[in-house]
Design an enzyme around this catalytic site. Structure first.
Site, mmCIF file in Angstrom:
data_model
loop_
_atom_site.group_PDB
_atom_site.id
_atom_site.type_symbol
_atom_site.label_atom_id
_atom_site.label_comp_id
_atom_site.label_asym_id
_atom_site.label_seq_id
_atom_site.Cartn_x
_atom_site.Cartn_y
_atom_site.Cartn_z
ATOM 1 N N ASP A 195 0.856 -1.175 0.000
ATOM 2 C CA ASP A 195 0.000 0.000 0.000
ATOM 3 C C ASP A 195 0.905 1.242 0.000
ATOM 4 O O ASP A 195 2.123 1.150 0.169
ATOM 5 C CB ASP A 195 -0.973 -0.014 1.195
ATOM 6 C CG ASP A 195 -2.207 0.851 0.905
ATOM 7 O OD1 ASP A 195 -2.159 1.663 -0.044
ATOM 8 O OD2 ASP A 195 -3.222 0.714 1.616
HETATM 9 C C1 BGC Z 1 -4.995 3.268 0.002
HETATM 10 C C2 BGC Z 1 -5.142 2.227 -1.084
HETATM 11 C C3 BGC Z 1 -4.951 2.852 -2.434
HETATM 12 C C4 BGC Z 1 -3.604 3.555 -2.472
HETATM 13 C C5 BGC Z 1 -3.299 4.178 -3.808
HETATM 14 C C6 BGC Z 1 -3.760 4.107 -0.161
HETATM 15 O O1 BGC Z 1 -3.752 5.192 0.702
HETATM 16 O O2 BGC Z 1 -4.989 2.629 1.253
HETATM 17 O O3 BGC Z 1 -6.386 1.601 -0.987
HETATM 18 O O4 BGC Z 1 -5.058 1.880 -3.439
HETATM 19 O O5 BGC Z 1 -3.601 4.561 -1.486
HETATM 20 O O6 BGC Z 1 -4.071 5.270 -4.073
#
Ligand code: BGC
Length: 747
Positions: free
Chosen positions: A290
């Protein structure tokens, strides 16, 4: 001897087939796998780490709509394998041409983006779509999102989010399918299939990413990013099944979660990312971290510095580092000195290249770069029709006192009131994680209603108050128009930004002034239909006690107004069911239908049982609940046999009759309980559902087959087994109101 051998061979054949069926991502053809190996042999350490480096693109920097020169330089050096948020057919083509023509090994890049519930044609939030209990339609919705996303150059969506959530304080409950592992698994598979299409190489298919692996929804106290601590049993029985279902459905990628589980951050969890996911589940795709999760291992305090964080994550099995730039910048020396295993590094590179081959990028790196496609598909009539259909099926009728709904299209005067009803707050109707920037693409409730009512109907409108902070000065005006009307439609709820990521709340009431507005409207004595728009279950006890009709609409997307008007005026009969329990108050949370009995199950006559002094144990609205404008009567519940062997199936049948006066759809739900087992079992667990259509007076027999897998559970040794004994089957229209019968299982 011969027969035994034959039998063993046959068993082995079945076993292999099961393995193949269960692990959908496969190695590619030997020719391609060899090509991948040859490519890896040609790569420098920097180029290898480059493939594992994902950087944020244009979208994260509003000032630039093009990838900047510094990034282009890295691209030429082979130091970027994928992008997050570079969007647009032209820009992705430009960037891809640089990767393919100007980097030494000509390896194409992947473009990833969060396409959670559409990109232009925004559909309901996933929790809303899950309320449809219609996996075919959910699959279509995801496929449509794939078609639109790919027209904008995107290869890869960071969806579906398949995290089970039993806590509505957690804002990200909006992005998933609710509290139940079975429904969550069905929806996970539907979305993966929808995004990836029948064939990944088809135009319109995009790679899916099941996230956030694992148990991100188990955050303590519903506070986002918080610690997760749970038993292995709860992890395996409740939280893991939807990820497994996504893998089985062929998801090519997974995302590691921010949280720790029992002391180990997922992004550093070798057991999770390698032993379970790769060795046990047979996953052959890639895992992306993530956003900055690799770097966050330092905050978790399991890594002292960037080098340690990078080695921990990569060795655990997290192949791509999303935006921390640790792999690419900090792991060069460790890779050269073998502090980072060469095998580990090569295996991660292999997975990334495999996904690029599987998506056909080596044959056609510009597959999603035709700008003319977007003009045809984005917000096309066909796509709006799908968005409207799923929005209609996402609206849950919670209450319909005196059959106030549906409204008569020729009602003399309707007062439409509330900050989410008019045109000024349309941006909020699409909910969290929707990038649609043009409010004018969203059909407001007022416009939806206008297109539905008779020319003689007078529609009065006032927003009554703002969504959040407000002095209450407009309430008087709203009450004035309510007094002139035959019926009031109040459209209240949450703004778009209070659900989704980093949007945890401790108060789940309607925002204060909106509730004051509703109370003032209630005092007029006019019949009120309350439409609640939100990204999570709210605490609606006062509303349930005082307002005659309530529709839970969630954040419904671009077709909000049309879908709601169709339901309000009866052109569509609501059929949605809650994918999550609605608590009476925050103190009941976590609250879920598949709880355990305890040694002191609730007894009204005994204080010393598991209960609250100041509230019932039951939810306000249970899991699986939702009304219709017609009624359904259940009868004649039967099992095919009162006794079965451990390895046999049993068929359950029930008759469902439309006992009302309108055609309607009903979600017939089957729950199961293992009455006595060697470990405690939930009071009931969803094991199947079917959505059927019935005309007035019509009866259908609905059948379910329960397999040994449905009857099994993890025993004391954490082995999945079926134990002999009595099972209770429950069938009904929601988890709290079912017919029941029993059958026995013997050795
Ligand atoms: C979120 C994810 C997301 C990623 C990219 C993160 O802050 O937890 O779900 O895919 O950002 O945008």
């Amino acid at each position: 001897m011969g027969r035994t051998f034959f039998k063993a061979g046959f068993a082995f054949f079945i076993f292999c087939n099961i393995l193949i069926a269960q692990s959908s991502t496969q190695l590619l053809s030997p020719r391609i796998e060899t090509k991948i190996d040859s490519l890896i042999r040609l790569m420098t350490v920097e180029e290898k780490l480059g493939q594992l480096n994902q950087i944020g693109g244009t979208w994260y920097d509003a000032k630039h709509d093009r990838v900047g020169e510094e990034t282009v330089k890295l691209l030429r050096e082979g130091k970027i394998g994928s992008f997050l948020g570079v969007v647009g057919a032209e820009e992705t083509e430009r960037v891809q041409r640089i990767a393919v023509n100007e980097s030494r090994l000509h390896i194409p890049v992947l473009f990833g983006f969060d396409v959670i519930h559409g990109i232009a044609t925004i559909t309901p939030i996933p929790l809303g779509e899950a309320s449809s209990w219609n996996p075919e339609l959910v699959e279509r919705s995801a496929h449509m999102a794939g078609i639109e996303a790919s027209s904008a150059g995107i290869h890869w969506t960071y969806a579906p989010m398949v995290d089970i959530a039993r806590d509505p304080r957690w804002g990200r409950i909006a992005e998933g399918s609710g509290e139940d592992p079975y429904l969550g698994s069905v929806m996970a598979a539907a979305r993966v299939k929808g995004f990836q299409g029948k064939n990944l190489l088809d135009q319109g298919s995009i790679l899916s990413c099941a996230k956030h692996f694992a148990a991100y929804g188990g955050a303590e106290a519903g506070r986002d990013y918080n610690t997760v601590d749970m038993s292995e049993r709860t992890l395996k029985e409740i939280y893991l099944p939807p990820y497994k279902a996504a893998v089985d459905a062929g998801a090519w990628t997974l995302m590691s979660s921010f949280n720790e589980i029992a002391g180990i951050p997922s992004t550093a969890n070798h057991w999770l990312m390698t032993n379970l996911l790769r060795d046990e589940w047979g996953f052959k795709g890639l895992v992306v971290s993530d956003y900055t999760a690799v770097q966050e291992l330092i905050n978790h305090r399991v890594a002292a510095n960037r080098v340690d964080a990078g080695i921990l994550a990569l060795t655990a099995g997290v192949d791509i580092d999303m935006v921390s730039k640790i792999y690419v910048n900090d792991l060069i020396d460790p890779a050269r000195s073998k502090k980072l295993s060469g095998e580990v590094l090569d295996e991660s590179v292999r997975r990334v290249l495999r996904v690029k081959f599987a998506y056909g990028l080596f044959d056609n790196p510009y597959r999603n770069c035709d700008p003319s496609v977007g003009k045809k598909v984005l917000l096309s009539k066909e796509h709006r029709d799908v968005a409207r259909a799923i929005a209609e099926q996402s609206i849950v009728l919670l209450k319909n006192g005196n059959n106030l709904l549906p409204l008569d299209k020729s009602t003399k005067t309707i007062a439409l009131i509330g900050p989410l009803a008019g045109n000024e707050n349309r941006r909020n109707l699409v909910g969290a994680w929707a990038w649609a920037k043009r409010p004018e693409d969203v059909v407001s409730v007022i416009d939806g209603i206008k297109s539905k009512i008779s020319p003689n109907t007078k529609l009065l409108y006032d927003k009554g108050c703002e969504i959040e902070s407000d002095s209450g000065a407009r309430i008087e005006q709203a009450v004035k128009i309510a007094n002139q009307a035959d019926v009031v439609v109040a459209v209240l709820g949450e703004s778009q930004h209070v659900s989704g990521e980093a949007a945890s709340k401790t108060n789940l009431d309607l925002p204060f002034m909106q509730k004051e507005l509703l109370k003032a409207l209630h005092k007029t004595g006019k019949p009120i239909v309350l439409v609640v728009m939100n990204g999570r279950p709210l605490t609606l006890q006062w509303e349930a006690d005082n307002i005659p009709a309530i529709l839970e609409s969630w954040h419904l997307g671009v077709e909000t107004g049309n879908a709601l008007a169709n339901v309000l005026f009866g052109d569509v009969n609501p059929s949605a069911k809650l994918p999550v329990s609605f608590p009476r108050n925050v103190g009941q949370i976590p609250l879920y239908y598949n709880y355990k009995s305890t040694g002191r199950p609730l007894s009204d006559s005994d204080k010393y049982t598991s209960r609250y002094l100041d509230a019932p144990n039951t939810p306000l609205y249970p899991f699986g609940y939702g009304l219709s404008y017609t009624t359904f009567t259940y009868g004649n519940l039967k099992v095919s046999s009162g006794t079965i062997k451990k390895d046999q199936n049993v068929t359950v049948s029930v008759e469902v009759k439309n006992s009302g006066t309108r055609s309607g759809d009903e979600v017939v739900q089957l729950y199961l309980r293992d009455d006595v087992a060697s470990v405690t079992r939930p009071v009931k667990e969803l094991k199947g559902f079917k959505k059927i259509s019935l005309n007035p007076g019509e009866t259908k027999t609905v059948e379910f087959t329960l397999t040994p897998n449905d009857l099994s559970f993890y025993n004391l040794d954490m082995k999945k087994i079926v134990e002999p004994g009595t099972f209770t089957v429950y069938v009904g229209g929601n988890s709290a109101d079912c017919l029941q019968t029993k059958f026995d299982v013997v050795e």
